[in-house]
Scaffold this active site. Sequence first.
Site, PDB file in Angstrom:
ATOM      1  N   HIS A  54       0.845  -1.206   0.000  1.00  0.00           N
ATOM      2  CA  HIS A  54       0.000   0.000   0.000  1.00  0.00           C
ATOM      3  C   HIS A  54       0.869   1.240   0.000  1.00  0.00           C
ATOM      4  O   HIS A  54       1.554   1.533   0.983  1.00  0.00           O
ATOM      5  CB  HIS A  54      -0.920   0.020   1.217  1.00  0.00           C
ATOM      6  CG  HIS A  54      -1.959   1.098   1.167  1.00  0.00           C
ATOM      7  ND1 HIS A  54      -3.008   1.079   0.276  1.00  0.00           N
ATOM      8  CD2 HIS A  54      -2.110   2.236   1.888  1.00  0.00           C
ATOM      9  CE1 HIS A  54      -3.776   2.148   0.446  1.00  0.00           C
ATOM     10  NE2 HIS A  54      -3.237   2.866   1.428  1.00  0.00           N
ATOM     11  N   HIS A  56       0.984   5.522  -1.437  1.00  0.00           N
ATOM     12  CA  HIS A  56       0.605   6.728  -2.171  1.00  0.00           C
ATOM     13  C   HIS A  56       1.930   7.461  -2.425  1.00  0.00           C
ATOM     14  O   HIS A  56       2.388   8.243  -1.587  1.00  0.00           O
ATOM     15  CB  HIS A  56      -0.328   7.621  -1.353  1.00  0.00           C
ATOM     16  CG  HIS A  56      -1.509   6.905  -0.768  1.00  0.00           C
ATOM     17  ND1 HIS A  56      -2.432   6.234  -1.540  1.00  0.00           N
ATOM     18  CD2 HIS A  56      -1.915   6.753   0.520  1.00  0.00           C
ATOM     19  CE1 HIS A  56      -3.369   5.710  -0.752  1.00  0.00           C
ATOM     20  NE2 HIS A  56      -3.073   6.006   0.496  1.00  0.00           N
ATOM     21  N   ARG A  81      -4.970  15.725   6.803  1.00  0.00           N
ATOM     22  CA  ARG A  81      -5.505  15.622   5.446  1.00  0.00           C
ATOM     23  C   ARG A  81      -5.663  16.991   4.806  1.00  0.00           C
ATOM     24  O   ARG A  81      -5.386  17.165   3.613  1.00  0.00           O
ATOM     25  CB  ARG A  81      -6.837  14.864   5.455  1.00  0.00           C
ATOM     26  CG  ARG A  81      -7.299  14.486   4.063  1.00  0.00           C
ATOM     27  CD  ARG A  81      -8.589  13.697   4.095  1.00  0.00           C
ATOM     28  NE  ARG A  81      -9.739  14.520   4.418  1.00  0.00           N
ATOM     29  CZ  ARG A  81     -10.995  14.191   4.126  1.00  0.00           C
ATOM     30  NH1 ARG A  81     -11.262  13.048   3.524  1.00  0.00           N
ATOM     31  NH2 ARG A  81     -11.993  14.974   4.467  1.00  0.00           N
ATOM     32  N   ARG A 210     -16.492   6.044   2.628  1.00  0.00           N
ATOM     33  CA  ARG A 210     -16.749   7.485   2.668  1.00  0.00           C
ATOM     34  C   ARG A 210     -16.851   8.086   1.267  1.00  0.00           C
ATOM     35  O   ARG A 210     -17.533   9.080   1.059  1.00  0.00           O
ATOM     36  CB  ARG A 210     -15.620   8.209   3.430  1.00  0.00           C
ATOM     37  CG  ARG A 210     -15.626   8.001   4.927  1.00  0.00           C
ATOM     38  CD  ARG A 210     -14.544   8.837   5.593  1.00  0.00           C
ATOM     39  NE  ARG A 210     -13.192   8.346   5.332  1.00  0.00           N
ATOM     40  CZ  ARG A 210     -12.319   8.943   4.536  1.00  0.00           C
ATOM     41  NH1 ARG A 210     -12.628  10.048   3.895  1.00  0.00           N
ATOM     42  NH2 ARG A 210     -11.104   8.434   4.375  1.00  0.00           N
ATOM     43  N   HIS A 269      -5.656  -0.890   6.632  1.00  0.00           N
ATOM     44  CA  HIS A 269      -5.689  -0.345   7.996  1.00  0.00           C
ATOM     45  C   HIS A 269      -6.528  -1.212   8.947  1.00  0.00           C
ATOM     46  O   HIS A 269      -5.980  -1.919   9.784  1.00  0.00           O
ATOM     47  CB  HIS A 269      -6.167   1.109   8.027  1.00  0.00           C
ATOM     48  CG  HIS A 269      -5.357   2.047   7.217  1.00  0.00           C
ATOM     49  ND1 HIS A 269      -3.992   2.177   7.359  1.00  0.00           N
ATOM     50  CD2 HIS A 269      -5.707   2.900   6.216  1.00  0.00           C
ATOM     51  CE1 HIS A 269      -3.542   3.058   6.506  1.00  0.00           C
ATOM     52  NE2 HIS A 269      -4.556   3.513   5.796  1.00  0.00           N
ATOM     53  N   ASP A 320       2.223   3.329   2.806  1.00  0.00           N
ATOM     54  CA  ASP A 320       1.136   4.304   2.806  1.00  0.00           C
ATOM     55  C   ASP A 320       1.615   5.723   2.506  1.00  0.00           C
ATOM     56  O   ASP A 320       1.898   6.064   1.367  1.00  0.00           O
ATOM     57  CB  ASP A 320       0.384   4.236   4.128  1.00  0.00           C
ATOM     58  CG  ASP A 320      -0.962   4.940   4.083  1.00  0.00           C
ATOM     59  OD1 ASP A 320      -1.282   5.547   3.048  1.00  0.00           O
ATOM     60  OD2 ASP A 320      -1.709   4.897   5.075  1.00  0.00           O
TER      61      ASP A 320
END
Length: 455
Positions: A54, A56, A81, A210, A269, A320
């Site tokens: 995982h 990004h 965020r 979400r 997660h 991540d």
Amino acid sequence: MQKIRAEHALTVDGWRADIDVEIQDNGRIGRIEPANGAVDHHVGLLLTAPVNLHSHSFQRAFAGLTEAQSGDSRNSFWSWRRLAYKFLQQFNPQQLEVIAQQAFMEMAEVGYGAVVEFHYLHHDCDGKPYANLVELTDRIAAAAELIGIGLTHLPVLYQFGGCDRRELSGAQMRFGNSMDRYLRLHEAARTTIADGPADWAIGVAPHSLRAVDQRGLNLARDLEGLGPFHMHLAEQTKEVGEVIAHWQVRPVEWVLDNLEPDSSCCFIHCTQMTPSETIRLAKTGAVVGICPITEANLGDGIFELFNYTNASGAYGVGTDSNIQISLWDELRMLEYSQRLRDGYRALSARDSYSTGRALFESAIVAGAQAAGRSSDGLGVGQWADLIGLSIANEFLCNRQGDALLDSLIFSGGGNASIRDVWSAGRHIVKNGRHVKREQVTANFISVLNELELDC
């Protein structure tokens, strides 16, 4: 063809000493046999290079820049965020490619043979698609090809700004697609991956409960036959509350009851699960992708590893946010978080395996499963994803068997011991450094100097 001689090696059949491993020209392991004759490389310890399940990659550019007060009464994932979105509103495709090169290079140098890129950045800063709908996917692919790391690419479906289905705004506009456009994007991304190295793969990733509605989730499950299915799940308490308010059920419970998860799935997660959810998820055969360094940095919570593995649950690790790229530190953080919470030692150990071996072998097997990659151990026919390590140092000298893995993870010498890394037979790390380190890092520094990094 290449031949590696190893003094010690962890194979699919267990520990072996003084063996030769042959890498075929197609990047797969051809033979494993007792040491004999001339070889191309000598290593003290040979291990399978796990998959980073995982990532990004773009977040590597602002690692370390979100540690100041944000103006909230208490900083959280959500304030982090907002800072990340501020950064997202500026960089262009060329800069993304350079950032990904740096992240992928660092992954290779610490022992990852492949990466699963959870790619939700699709469009320009104003949310408009590029003329080439998969411009940014192509940039990720170009970065992976330059570095030589294996790639499983996950184009992410992102529809809404929250469970209330509010429209995307600000930096989130770069993520969004209608279902029709996502299908076109995914089809084009499949062409990009098919044109890459033979070990590359593609999967599908609805971002989370979400950001995707039930129609979007059904669409993603329909695409699942093309490759692995990944999704963020139950990362934050606020997220759980939002899902309950709009879906009338906890997120893991909804997935278990509605998506029929199986071994093709990887849920990222899962740090906010009840005991019953933990056991039920373990029994599905799905992988949980744990990202301990990021989860600690963001205050996500601690995954319930002990009960999950006692129910035969599969788990691997990922980087991540790429705030710190280190395989050994991810595994150590995972185990130590359990000890700090529960007050016991060696919680991951099993009757026949030490703590380090249990952690490492799970990362190998589950990581390969999550990536759809045939690299789940050092065995004939597997991709030659390999780490060659020196044992003539203060960390590994006089160690044998499982103690080698325990020392790599818990003594702090894991990265210093790595000398070579191969990905599908591509020899990309030599003498502890990536073969293109100087130019890749120089380009990365140049991009950092171009960007506004005051998050």
